[in-house]
Design an enzyme around this catalytic site. Structure first.
Site, PDB file in Angstrom:
ATOM      1  N   SER A 116       5.527  -1.459  -1.977  1.00 15.29           N
ATOM      2  CA  SER A 116       4.724  -2.027  -0.902  1.00 15.29           C
ATOM      3  C   SER A 116       4.996  -3.524  -0.727  1.00 15.29           C
ATOM      4  O   SER A 116       5.442  -4.214  -1.654  1.00 15.29           O
ATOM      5  CB  SER A 116       3.231  -1.819  -1.185  1.00 15.29           C
ATOM      6  OG  SER A 116       2.953  -0.438  -1.298  1.00 15.29           O
TER       7      SER A 116
HETATM    8  N1  SAM Z   1       2.687   1.549  -6.210  1.00 18.37           N
HETATM    9  C1  SAM Z   1       4.087   1.646  -5.933  1.00 18.37           C
HETATM   10  C2  SAM Z   1       4.835   0.396  -6.270  1.00 18.37           C
HETATM   11  O1  SAM Z   1       4.214  -0.586  -6.701  1.00 18.37           O
HETATM   12  O2  SAM Z   1       6.051   0.432  -6.125  1.00 18.37           O
HETATM   13  C3  SAM Z   1       4.409   2.009  -4.504  1.00 18.37           C
HETATM   14  C4  SAM Z   1       3.997   3.350  -4.183  1.00 18.37           C
HETATM   15  S1  SAM Z   1       4.836   4.185  -2.904  1.00 18.37           S
HETATM   16  C5  SAM Z   1       4.172   3.393  -1.493  1.00 18.37           C
HETATM   17  C6  SAM Z   1       3.889   5.700  -3.102  1.00 18.37           C
HETATM   18  C7  SAM Z   1       4.253   6.474  -4.334  1.00 18.37           C
HETATM   19  O3  SAM Z   1       3.303   7.535  -4.481  1.00 18.37           O
HETATM   20  C8  SAM Z   1       5.615   7.131  -4.264  1.00 18.37           C
HETATM   21  O4  SAM Z   1       6.386   6.762  -5.362  1.00 18.37           O
HETATM   22  C9  SAM Z   1       5.305   8.611  -4.270  1.00 18.37           C
HETATM   23  O5  SAM Z   1       6.274   9.402  -4.903  1.00 18.37           O
HETATM   24  C10 SAM Z   1       3.972   8.646  -5.012  1.00 18.37           C
HETATM   25  N2  SAM Z   1       3.162   9.847  -4.793  1.00 18.37           N
HETATM   26  C11 SAM Z   1       3.004  10.565  -3.659  1.00 18.37           C
HETATM   27  N3  SAM Z   1       2.165  11.597  -3.865  1.00 18.37           N
HETATM   28  C12 SAM Z   1       1.790  11.538  -5.172  1.00 18.37           C
HETATM   29  C13 SAM Z   1       0.935  12.327  -5.991  1.00 18.37           C
HETATM   30  N4  SAM Z   1       0.310  13.425  -5.519  1.00 18.37           N
HETATM   31  N5  SAM Z   1       0.776  11.954  -7.282  1.00 18.37           N
HETATM   32  C14 SAM Z   1       1.402  10.864  -7.800  1.00 18.37           C
HETATM   33  N6  SAM Z   1       2.233  10.089  -7.068  1.00 18.37           N
HETATM   34  C15 SAM Z   1       2.417  10.412  -5.771  1.00 18.37           C
END
Ligand code: SAM
Length: 282
Positions: A116
């Site tokens: 993000s």
């Molecule tokens: N917090 C992260 C960072 O600092 O880089 C960015 C997150 S990215 C916008 C969203 C993340 O959520 C992705 O890596 C995605 O694979 C993960 N995600 C999506 N659905 C999920 C779930 N049900 N459980 C855990 N992670 C999930």
């Protein structure tokens, strides 16, 4: 679609757990009807020794980022600003993206996912109103940057990522950076992580279609969760959900954002919307 999400996500966009420790690679107390999880990085069971000390590489860029992108847009929590100045974001993005690590934008991290925009990370973190020693659950480890910011603030972090290679990579990078207060779990964050619940705060970094009831259950009464809710592919509402002492929820809409979707077998449907009185102020 990915480009749309990327372009809109910015601005719109050892542990000393008292709980029982799971055996290595396994998971104590996991309910059989829930998807399996695996702990990839375990915080120091003896408790954090201290915040990691990072080298000075690209320090000036970080300070500029914290001043102009974060403080300049109204973030005042000094602990958040200090973490933004300290954590080497360039160590948590793919090598080919390092030159843009401190830019005012989200960046691709592979597997269709993003790290993000710095401001969004700071904004969500400030809304959690954390104190050192709090235990925070993060859903969506991604690059590990949000977890690294939380860890640098002296809180205990439990972070869950559904895409295994991302979870493994983040675990490796966070370990290399010297964190001893971050646990990284491969699994579906929709269900939270009961073993270390209740949490003082929860931050969800992928867009859910509703607030997952297990996350509300695992939040301490009186405490906060920040979560983007809405349809993937368009803008969502970034919600501040407060669990009251009597277990109800109050929800406030903080701003419009555009996050990648929360995936998994319960990615979300409106039928599960938990009860709660909505009090939108924007
Ligand atoms: N917090 C992260 C960072 O600092 O880089 C960015 C997150 S990215 C916008 C969203 C993340 O959520 C992705 O890596 C995605 O694979 C993960 N995600 C999506 N659905 C999920 C779930 N049900 N459980 C855990 N992670 C999930």
């Amino acid at each position: 679609m990915k480009e749309l999400l990327l372009s809109t996500m910015f601005v719109l966009s050892s542990l000393a757990f008292a709980q029982p420790q799971a055996p290595n690679g396994g998971d104590a107390g996991q309910r059989s009807d829930r998807p399996t999880t695996e702990v990839l990085l375990r915080a120091d069971a003896a408790g954090p020794e201290g915040r990691p000390s990072f080298d000075a590489a690209r320090r000036e860029e970080r300070h500029r980022m914290a001043e102009s992108q974060v403080a300049g847009r109204g973030i005042t929590d000094e602990a958040v600003l200090e973490a933004m100045r300290a954590v080497p974001r360039h160590e948590l993005v793919p090598p080919e993206r390092r030159d843009r690590a401190y830019a005012d934008t989200p960046l691709p991290i592979g597997h269709g996912q993003t790290i993000s925009q710095p401001y969004i990370v700071a904004f969500m973190t400030e809304k959690l109103q954390l104190s050192p020693g709090d235990r925070v659950l993060e859903i969506g480890t991604g690059s590990g940057y949000q977890a690294a910011i939380l860890g640098a603030m002296g809180v205990e972090v439990v972070s869950i990522e559904i895409i295994r290679p991302l979870a493994e990579q983040a675990a490796r990078r966070l370990e290399r950076l010297g964190y001893d207060n971050i646990t990284v779990i491969h699994g579906d964050g929709y269900y939270g992580y009961e073993e270390f619940a209740p949490y003082d705060a929860i931050v969800v970094t992928a867009a859910a279609q509703h607030v997952p009831p297990p996350l509300i259950e695992q939040l301490k009464p009186g405490n906060r969760m920040v979560i983007p809710v809405g349809q993937a592919g368009w803008t969502q509402n970034l919600l501040l959900v407060t669990k009251t002492e009597d277990g109800r929820t109050r929800t406030r809409n903080l701003m419009s954002v555009a996050f990648v979707p929360l995936t998994g077998d319960r990615g979300g449907g409106p039928e599960d919307n938990p009860p709660g009185d909505r009090d939108r102020d924007r």
